[in-house]
Design a protein around this motif. Sequence first.
Motif, PDB file in Angstrom:
ATOM      1  N   ARG A   1       9.838  -7.819   3.104  1.00 29.56           N
ATOM      2  CA  ARG A   1      10.080  -7.580   4.522  1.00 29.56           C
ATOM      3  C   ARG A   1       9.025  -6.643   5.133  1.00 29.56           C
ATOM      4  NH1 ARG A   1      14.835  -6.203   3.803  1.00 29.56           N
ATOM      5  NH2 ARG A   1      14.516  -3.956   3.684  1.00 29.56           N
ATOM      6  N   GLU A   2       8.740  -5.544   4.460  1.00 28.40           N
ATOM      7  CA  GLU A   2       7.852  -4.529   5.024  1.00 28.40           C
ATOM      8  C   GLU A   2       6.374  -4.925   4.992  1.00 28.40           C
ATOM      9  OE1 GLU A   2       8.616  -1.586   6.566  1.00 28.40           O
ATOM     10  OE2 GLU A   2      10.677  -2.333   6.471  1.00 28.40           O
ATOM     11  N   TYR A   3       5.974  -5.678   3.994  1.00 23.33           N
ATOM     12  CA  TYR A   3       4.546  -5.985   3.838  1.00 23.33           C
ATOM     13  C   TYR A   3       4.212  -7.448   4.061  1.00 23.33           C
ATOM     14  CZ  TYR A   3       4.333  -1.277   2.116  1.00 23.33           C
ATOM     15  OH  TYR A   3       4.430   0.083   2.024  1.00 23.33           O
TER      16      TYR A   3
ATOM     17  N   TYR B   1       9.444  -9.922  -9.310  1.00 19.39           N
ATOM     18  CA  TYR B   1       8.383  -8.932  -9.110  1.00 19.39           C
ATOM     19  C   TYR B   1       8.553  -8.120  -7.834  1.00 19.39           C
ATOM     20  CZ  TYR B   1       4.964  -9.972 -12.744  1.00 19.39           C
ATOM     21  OH  TYR B   1       4.290 -10.089 -13.917  1.00 19.39           O
ATOM     22  N   TYR B   2       8.869  -8.792  -6.744  1.00 17.37           N
ATOM     23  CA  TYR B   2       8.855  -8.139  -5.442  1.00 17.37           C
ATOM     24  C   TYR B   2      10.257  -8.155  -4.844  1.00 17.37           C
ATOM     25  CZ  TYR B   2       3.972  -9.277  -6.189  1.00 17.37           C
ATOM     26  OH  TYR B   2       2.728  -9.415  -6.735  1.00 17.37           O
TER      27      TYR B   2
ATOM     28  N   ILE C   1       6.348 -15.926  -0.426  1.00 17.33           N
ATOM     29  CA  ILE C   1       6.807 -16.524  -1.672  1.00 17.33           C
ATOM     30  C   ILE C   1       6.079 -17.840  -1.947  1.00 17.33           C
ATOM     31  CG2 ILE C   1       8.743 -17.811  -0.679  1.00 17.33           C
ATOM     32  CD1 ILE C   1      10.357 -16.891  -3.200  1.00 17.33           C
ATOM     33  N   GLU C   2       5.572 -18.462  -0.884  1.00 18.35           N
ATOM     34  CA  GLU C   2       4.875 -19.737  -1.036  1.00 18.35           C
ATOM     35  C   GLU C   2       3.642 -19.607  -1.921  1.00 18.35           C
ATOM     36  OE1 GLU C   2       5.605 -18.407   2.013  1.00 18.35           O
ATOM     37  OE2 GLU C   2       7.253 -19.717   2.642  1.00 18.35           O
ATOM     38  N   THR C   3       3.016 -18.433  -1.900  1.00 19.60           N
ATOM     39  CA  THR C   3       1.841 -18.217  -2.750  1.00 19.60           C
ATOM     40  C   THR C   3       2.212 -18.383  -4.212  1.00 19.60           C
ATOM     41  OG1 THR C   3       0.971 -16.650  -1.135  1.00 19.60           O
ATOM     42  CG2 THR C   3       0.018 -16.580  -3.343  1.00 19.60           C
ATOM     43  N   SER C   4       3.298 -17.746  -4.613  1.00 20.05           N
ATOM     44  CA  SER C   4       3.744 -17.818  -5.997  1.00 20.05           C
ATOM     45  C   SER C   4       4.155 -19.237  -6.381  1.00 20.05           C
ATOM     46  CB  SER C   4       4.912 -16.854  -6.213  1.00 20.05           C
ATOM     47  OG  SER C   4       5.337 -16.871  -7.547  1.00 20.05           O
TER      48      SER C   4
ATOM     49  N   THR D   1       0.829  -1.204   0.000  1.00 20.19           N
ATOM     50  CA  THR D   1       0.000   0.000   0.000  1.00 20.19           C
ATOM     51  C   THR D   1       0.866   1.257   0.000  1.00 20.19           C
ATOM     52  OG1 THR D   1      -0.105  -0.093   2.403  1.00 20.19           O
ATOM     53  CG2 THR D   1      -1.917  -1.119   1.184  1.00 20.19           C
ATOM     54  N   THR D   2       1.824   1.303  -0.876  1.00 14.74           N
ATOM     55  CA  THR D   2       2.707   2.455  -0.963  1.00 14.74           C
ATOM     56  C   THR D   2       2.775   2.941  -2.399  1.00 14.74           C
ATOM     57  OG1 THR D   2       4.937   3.264  -0.546  1.00 14.74           O
ATOM     58  CG2 THR D   2       4.754   0.982  -1.220  1.00 14.74           C
ATOM     59  N   SER D   3       3.096   4.191  -2.559  1.00 12.12           N
ATOM     60  CA  SER D   3       3.216   4.744  -3.913  1.00 12.12           C
ATOM     61  C   SER D   3       4.501   4.287  -4.601  1.00 12.12           C
ATOM     62  CB  SER D   3       3.154   6.272  -3.872  1.00 12.12           C
ATOM     63  OG  SER D   3       4.214   6.769  -3.080  1.00 12.12           O
ATOM     64  N   LEU D   4       5.396   3.638  -3.864  1.00  7.00           N
ATOM     65  CA  LEU D   4       6.607   3.096  -4.475  1.00  7.00           C
ATOM     66  C   LEU D   4       6.276   1.940  -5.413  1.00  7.00           C
ATOM     67  CD1 LEU D   4       8.993   2.901  -1.396  1.00  7.00           C
ATOM     68  CD2 LEU D   4       9.130   4.502  -3.306  1.00  7.00           C
ATOM     69  N   TYR D   5       5.156   1.303  -5.163  1.00  4.43           N
ATOM     70  CA  TYR D   5       4.764   0.134  -5.945  1.00  4.43           C
ATOM     71  C   TYR D   5       3.641   0.515  -6.889  1.00  4.43           C
ATOM     72  CZ  TYR D   5       3.210  -4.553  -7.069  1.00  4.43           C
ATOM     73  OH  TYR D   5       2.873  -5.682  -7.734  1.00  4.43           O
ATOM     74  N   ILE D   6       3.856   0.303  -8.158  1.00  4.30           N
ATOM     75  CA  ILE D   6       2.851   0.640  -9.160  1.00  4.30           C
ATOM     76  C   ILE D   6       2.092  -0.625  -9.529  1.00  4.30           C
ATOM     77  CG2 ILE D   6       2.467   1.559 -11.468  1.00  4.30           C
ATOM     78  CD1 ILE D   6       5.136   3.042 -11.140  1.00  4.30           C
ATOM     79  N   ASP D   7       0.810  -0.634  -9.282  1.00  6.35           N
ATOM     80  CA  ASP D   7      -0.026  -1.786  -9.599  1.00  6.35           C
ATOM     81  C   ASP D   7      -0.422  -1.724 -11.067  1.00  6.35           C
ATOM     82  OD1 ASP D   7      -1.688  -3.960  -9.558  1.00  6.35           O
ATOM     83  OD2 ASP D   7      -3.327  -2.926  -8.550  1.00  6.35           O
ATOM     84  N   VAL D   8       0.263  -2.477 -11.886  1.00 11.62           N
ATOM     85  CA  VAL D   8      -0.019  -2.507 -13.324  1.00 11.62           C
ATOM     86  C   VAL D   8      -0.448  -3.912 -13.709  1.00 11.62           C
ATOM     87  CG1 VAL D   8       1.449  -0.588 -13.997  1.00 11.62           C
ATOM     88  CG2 VAL D   8       2.454  -2.823 -13.736  1.00 11.62           C
TER      89      VAL D   8
END
Length: 138
Positions: free
Chosen positions: A105-107, A98-99, A111-114, A34-41
């Motif tokens: 660490r912050e959110y 991707y991440y 990795i198990e999901t992927s 939930t940060t502006s550093l990450y662009i949801d495309v």
Amino acid sequence: MNTTTRHLFLGLFFSILTGIGLWILETIEGSKITTSLYIDVSYITVTFGSFLAFPFYFISFFVLGLLVDKFLNSNVFTKLFGYAGLGGICGFGIFKKYYGEFFVREYGLNIETSILVFTCIGLILAFLDKFVKEKVQK
């Protein structure tokens, strides 16, 4: 349907599955950021990932399938485990690409999901390969 058409079909289906897998991964893990550093495309990512997945099928899953068909007499269990394992490895790589470590660490991204999503894609592809191969042989 001949062998060439079979593999083109499987490559196309793999591309679609990869796009769906990327979308699922983005929906589950990417939505935690939930940060502006990450662009949801997500739509662009899914489309672009699907296009990149088509040649990747021929570099990886096609080669693995040919090796199993040639040397292991089309052993279904070997193909299932091989495709699932390769899918899991791809899931690991996609997540790492991707991440970054900061987002993990912050959110609290998992990795198990992927790995699970792309292992399932490998299993689906193995079942589809078996089904389509049986149709080709008839």
